[in-house]
Design a protein around this motif. Structure first.
Motif, PDB file in Angstrom:
ATOM      1  N   ILE A  89     -15.850  -9.294 -10.810  1.00 57.15           N
ATOM      2  CA  ILE A  89     -15.411  -7.894 -10.791  1.00 57.15           C
ATOM      3  C   ILE A  89     -15.906  -7.161 -12.034  1.00 57.15           C
ATOM      4  CG2 ILE A  89     -13.391  -6.376 -10.779  1.00 57.15           C
ATOM      5  CD1 ILE A  89     -13.842  -7.905  -8.164  1.00 57.15           C
ATOM      6  N   GLY A  90     -16.433  -5.943 -11.820  1.00 52.41           N
ATOM      7  CA  GLY A  90     -16.948  -5.149 -12.921  1.00 52.41           C
ATOM      8  C   GLY A  90     -16.031  -4.062 -13.400  1.00 52.41           C
ATOM      9  N   ALA A  91     -14.951  -3.768 -12.664  1.00 50.05           N
ATOM     10  CA  ALA A  91     -13.996  -2.736 -13.078  1.00 50.05           C
ATOM     11  C   ALA A  91     -12.719  -2.895 -12.264  1.00 50.05           C
ATOM     12  CB  ALA A  91     -14.571  -1.333 -12.884  1.00 50.05           C
ATOM     13  N   VAL A  92     -11.609  -2.478 -12.849  1.00 45.75           N
ATOM     14  CA  VAL A  92     -10.309  -2.497 -12.174  1.00 45.75           C
ATOM     15  C   VAL A  92      -9.732  -1.095 -12.209  1.00 45.75           C
ATOM     16  CG1 VAL A  92      -7.966  -3.418 -12.157  1.00 45.75           C
ATOM     17  CG2 VAL A  92      -9.878  -4.904 -12.786  1.00 45.75           C
ATOM     18  N   VAL A  93      -9.378  -0.572 -11.044  1.00 44.46           N
ATOM     19  CA  VAL A  93      -8.774   0.750 -10.927  1.00 44.46           C
ATOM     20  C   VAL A  93      -7.392   0.568 -10.305  1.00 44.46           C
ATOM     21  CG1 VAL A  93      -8.962   3.055  -9.921  1.00 44.46           C
ATOM     22  CG2 VAL A  93     -11.032   1.832 -10.650  1.00 44.46           C
ATOM     23  N   LEU A  94      -6.381   1.114 -10.962  1.00 49.40           N
ATOM     24  CA  LEU A  94      -5.007   1.004 -10.468  1.00 49.40           C
ATOM     25  C   LEU A  94      -4.462   2.390 -10.154  1.00 49.40           C
ATOM     26  CD1 LEU A  94      -2.315  -0.475  -9.938  1.00 49.40           C
ATOM     27  CD2 LEU A  94      -1.827  -0.262 -12.386  1.00 49.40           C
ATOM     28  N   ALA A  95      -4.118   2.623  -8.901  1.00 51.32           N
ATOM     29  CA  ALA A  95      -3.468   3.867  -8.484  1.00 51.32           C
ATOM     30  C   ALA A  95      -1.964   3.648  -8.511  1.00 51.32           C
ATOM     31  CB  ALA A  95      -3.926   4.264  -7.087  1.00 51.32           C
ATOM     32  N   THR A  96      -1.261   4.436  -9.302  1.00 51.67           N
ATOM     33  CA  THR A  96       0.190   4.280  -9.410  1.00 51.67           C
ATOM     34  C   THR A  96       0.845   5.542  -9.946  1.00 51.67           C
ATOM     35  OG1 THR A  96       1.973   2.863 -10.268  1.00 51.67           O
ATOM     36  CG2 THR A  96       0.140   3.313 -11.756  1.00 51.67           C
ATOM     37  N   THR A  97       2.083   5.740  -9.545  1.00 52.67           N
ATOM     38  CA  THR A  97       2.920   6.808 -10.095  1.00 52.67           C
ATOM     39  C   THR A  97       3.974   6.227 -11.031  1.00 52.67           C
ATOM     40  OG1 THR A  97       2.632   8.045  -8.043  1.00 52.67           O
ATOM     41  CG2 THR A  97       4.425   8.757  -9.444  1.00 52.67           C
ATOM     42  N   VAL A 127      -0.143  10.199  -6.833  1.00 59.76           N
ATOM     43  CA  VAL A 127       1.065   9.861  -6.083  1.00 59.76           C
ATOM     44  C   VAL A 127       0.665   9.081  -4.814  1.00 59.76           C
ATOM     45  CG1 VAL A 127       3.343  10.730  -5.405  1.00 59.76           C
ATOM     46  CG2 VAL A 127       2.010  11.971  -7.076  1.00 59.76           C
ATOM     47  N   CYS A 128       1.129   9.483  -3.663  1.00 58.68           N
ATOM     48  CA  CYS A 128       0.889   8.695  -2.445  1.00 58.68           C
ATOM     49  C   CYS A 128      -0.548   8.777  -1.950  1.00 58.68           C
ATOM     50  CB  CYS A 128       1.856   9.123  -1.346  1.00 58.68           C
ATOM     51  SG  CYS A 128       3.597   8.853  -1.784  1.00 58.68           S
ATOM     52  N   ALA A 129      -1.335   9.720  -2.469  1.00 56.87           N
ATOM     53  CA  ALA A 129      -2.756   9.803  -2.129  1.00 56.87           C
ATOM     54  C   ALA A 129      -3.604   9.003  -3.108  1.00 56.87           C
ATOM     55  CB  ALA A 129      -3.213  11.258  -2.122  1.00 56.87           C
ATOM     56  N   GLY A 130      -2.964   8.270  -4.014  1.00 49.82           N
ATOM     57  CA  GLY A 130      -3.678   7.591  -5.085  1.00 49.82           C
ATOM     58  C   GLY A 130      -4.721   6.596  -4.629  1.00 49.82           C
ATOM     59  N   PHE A 131      -4.446   5.864  -3.544  1.00 47.32           N
ATOM     60  CA  PHE A 131      -5.421   4.873  -3.099  1.00 47.32           C
ATOM     61  C   PHE A 131      -6.717   5.535  -2.660  1.00 47.32           C
ATOM     62  CE2 PHE A 131      -7.376   2.299   0.280  1.00 47.32           C
ATOM     63  CZ  PHE A 131      -7.655   1.153  -0.442  1.00 47.32           C
ATOM     64  N   LEU A 132      -6.647   6.655  -1.948  1.00 49.98           N
ATOM     65  CA  LEU A 132      -7.865   7.326  -1.506  1.00 49.98           C
ATOM     66  C   LEU A 132      -8.606   7.949  -2.682  1.00 49.98           C
ATOM     67  CD1 LEU A 132      -6.694   8.798   1.885  1.00 49.98           C
ATOM     68  CD2 LEU A 132      -8.477   7.114   1.524  1.00 49.98           C
ATOM     69  N   GLY A 299       9.074   0.443   4.357  1.00 51.18           N
ATOM     70  CA  GLY A 299       9.345   1.780   3.852  1.00 51.18           C
ATOM     71  C   GLY A 299       8.112   2.448   3.276  1.00 51.18           C
ATOM     72  N   ASN A 300       8.351   3.470   2.458  1.00 48.91           N
ATOM     73  CA  ASN A 300       7.279   4.237   1.812  1.00 48.91           C
ATOM     74  C   ASN A 300       7.013   3.622   0.447  1.00 48.91           C
ATOM     75  OD1 ASN A 300       5.746   6.129   0.356  1.00 48.91           O
ATOM     76  ND2 ASN A 300       6.691   7.879   1.369  1.00 48.91           N
ATOM     77  N   THR A 301       5.843   3.003   0.293  1.00 51.33           N
ATOM     78  CA  THR A 301       5.508   2.318  -0.953  1.00 51.33           C
ATOM     79  C   THR A 301       4.498   3.086  -1.801  1.00 51.33           C
ATOM     80  OG1 THR A 301       3.842   1.017   0.242  1.00 51.33           O
ATOM     81  CG2 THR A 301       6.024   0.017  -0.040  1.00 51.33           C
ATOM     82  N   GLY A 302       4.417   4.399  -1.612  1.00 49.06           N
ATOM     83  CA  GLY A 302       3.580   5.231  -2.465  1.00 49.06           C
ATOM     84  C   GLY A 302       2.106   4.903  -2.362  1.00 49.06           C
ATOM     85  N   ALA A 303       1.454   4.728  -3.520  1.00 46.76           N
ATOM     86  CA  ALA A 303       0.017   4.451  -3.548  1.00 46.76           C
ATOM     87  C   ALA A 303      -0.326   3.108  -2.927  1.00 46.76           C
ATOM     88  CB  ALA A 303      -0.487   4.500  -4.985  1.00 46.76           C
ATOM     89  N   ALA A 304       0.668   2.225  -2.793  1.00 49.02           N
ATOM     90  CA  ALA A 304       0.430   0.918  -2.176  1.00 49.02           C
ATOM     91  C   ALA A 304       0.352   0.993  -0.664  1.00 49.02           C
ATOM     92  CB  ALA A 304       1.546  -0.051  -2.566  1.00 49.02           C
ATOM     93  N   SER A 305       0.779   2.094  -0.103  1.00 50.36           N
ATOM     94  CA  SER A 305       1.017   2.196   1.333  1.00 50.36           C
ATOM     95  C   SER A 305      -0.186   1.800   2.182  1.00 50.36           C
ATOM     96  CB  SER A 305       1.458   3.622   1.667  1.00 50.36           C
ATOM     97  OG  SER A 305       1.639   3.794   3.044  1.00 50.36           O
ATOM     98  N   ILE A 306      -1.330   2.423   1.971  1.00 54.78           N
ATOM     99  CA  ILE A 306      -2.492   2.156   2.822  1.00 54.78           C
ATOM    100  C   ILE A 306      -3.050   0.750   2.607  1.00 54.78           C
ATOM    101  CG2 ILE A 306      -4.892   2.787   3.281  1.00 54.78           C
ATOM    102  CD1 ILE A 306      -4.095   5.694   3.129  1.00 54.78           C
ATOM    103  N   PRO A 307      -3.329   0.313   1.369  1.00 58.05           N
ATOM    104  CA  PRO A 307      -3.885  -1.040   1.239  1.00 58.05           C
ATOM    105  C   PRO A 307      -2.917  -2.135   1.687  1.00 58.05           C
ATOM    106  CG  PRO A 307      -3.339  -0.135  -0.911  1.00 58.05           C
ATOM    107  CD  PRO A 307      -3.244   0.993   0.068  1.00 58.05           C
TER     108      PRO A 307
END
Length: 349
Positions: A89-97, A127-132, A299-307
């Motif tokens: 892995i060359g980079a780590v990106v974390l989407a989180t609120t 927020v919840c769009a963080g993964f995209l 439930g609704n897990t925010g940025a985790a929702s889609i992955p």
């Protein structure tokens, strides 16, 4: 990035022009503690029927005392790496609120725990769009040559910022994480992500917010008001904006990919609540059998929702190789997005 003989980091050099971003691994995790609707009814003025009919949720997972977002992100990231052939892995990106601390970012800690010391790692907040938003960011890192592979994680411990006495939010939000390994590849191969459509509108920031804790509240030299330290959401207007924005972004993403809505085999939307999901899918005329959902269980897990949804759907085979998949999400900011991909064949973790 790679190390040259002198120990300096140098941009990745490709022998071929590989600039598409391709899904090469997926993983998800929810903490073991489960809260049922009956558990919530014991302390809130609500009922199991009220929760189910308005949100579609029956159970949700919550972190235990002492656990944090980094713990969720680490486990999902570990599982995603385990499902990928190439784990360099060359980079780590974390989407989180819900970062572990306001400062520093949580991603470097997660990267270090995964053995990825020295690689660039940073948080993004949509927020919840963080993964995209993270998907577009990862694609940029790959296209620029900064990284050949990126670990993108969406993780949130939303129960740490939700008022446990607020029936309108406490029944919806939960904790979890999902992750994907993304690599450089060709636009015509399975797993390649199509154009990522993103948007925002700060005029409606008040609809979804945590009023206290930032520079605006702190600069006033006063303590936060009652409940201002908790997540707040204006449900009725949020519903309308979510349906409108996700529907429009989805149409744009499908068109940009050269698809039609009839081509979509699987619809993976942010699991906000069942009513929003149904309204968006109906607006797009997505057949019921093509709609992926796990909201009743997590439930609704925010940025985790889609992955997290992708990981669980791949595990139970409701998402399989060759499925043309449409992703869309909406969150605070306001921020929203959509993207397409054809699901690839992934190694077994």
């Amino acid at each position: 990035m790679t190390l040259d003989q002198g120990g300096s980091y140098m941009p990745v050099r490709y022998e071929e022009r590989e600039r598409a971003v391709v899904v090469a691994g997926v993983g998800g995790w929810v903490p073991p503690d489960v809260v049922t609707n009956d558990d919530l009814c014991a302390r809130l003025d609500t009922s199991d029927e009220w929760i189910r009919t308005r949100t579609g949720i029956r159970t949700r997972h919550v972190i235990s005392p002492g656990m944090a977002t980094s713990d969720l992100a680490f486990e999902a990231g570990r599982r995603a790496l385990g499902s990928a052939d190439d784990r360099e892995i060359g980079a780590v990106v974390l989407a989180t609120t819900t970062p572990d601390r306001p400062c520093p970012a949580t991603a470097p800690d997660v990267a270090a725990r995964l053995g990825l010391v020295g690689v660039p790692a940073f948080d993004i907040s949509a927020v919840c769009a963080g993964f995209l938003y993270g998907l577009a960011t990862a694609a940029g890192l790959i296209a620029s040559g900064t990284a050949r592979q990126v670990l993108l994680i969406g993780a949130d411990a939303f129960t740490t910022i939700v008022d446990p006495k607020d029936r309108s939010t406490a029944v919806i939000f939960a904790d979890g994480a999902g992750a994907v390994v993304l690599r450089a590849g060709r636009a015509d191969e399975p797993g390649a992500v199509g154009p990522v459509v993103l948007g925002s509108d700060g005029r409606f920031a008040h609809l979804i917010q945590v009023p206290a804790g930032g520079s605006r509240q702190r600069s006033r030299s006063r303590s936060c008001g009652p409940g201002e330290e908790f997540f707040q959401m204006e449900g009725r207007d949020t519903f309308r904006q979510a349906v409108e924005r996700m529907s429009a972004a989805s149409r744009h993403a499908v068109e940009s990919a050269g698809w039609s809505l009839e081509d979509v085999d699987r619809f993976a939307a942010h699991q906000a609540n069942a009513r929003i999901l149904e309204a968006v899918a109906d607006e797009l005329a997505i057949p019921a059998g093509h709609r992926l959902s796990n909201i009743s269980r997590v439930g609704n897990t925010g940025a985790a929702s889609i992955p997290l949804l992708l990981a669980q759907a791949a595990e139970d085979s409701s998402l399989a190789e060759g499925h043309r998949t449409l992703l869309t999400a909406f969150g605070g900011g306001l921020a929203w997005g959509a993207a397409t991909l054809t699901w690839p064949k992934l190694p077994t973790a």
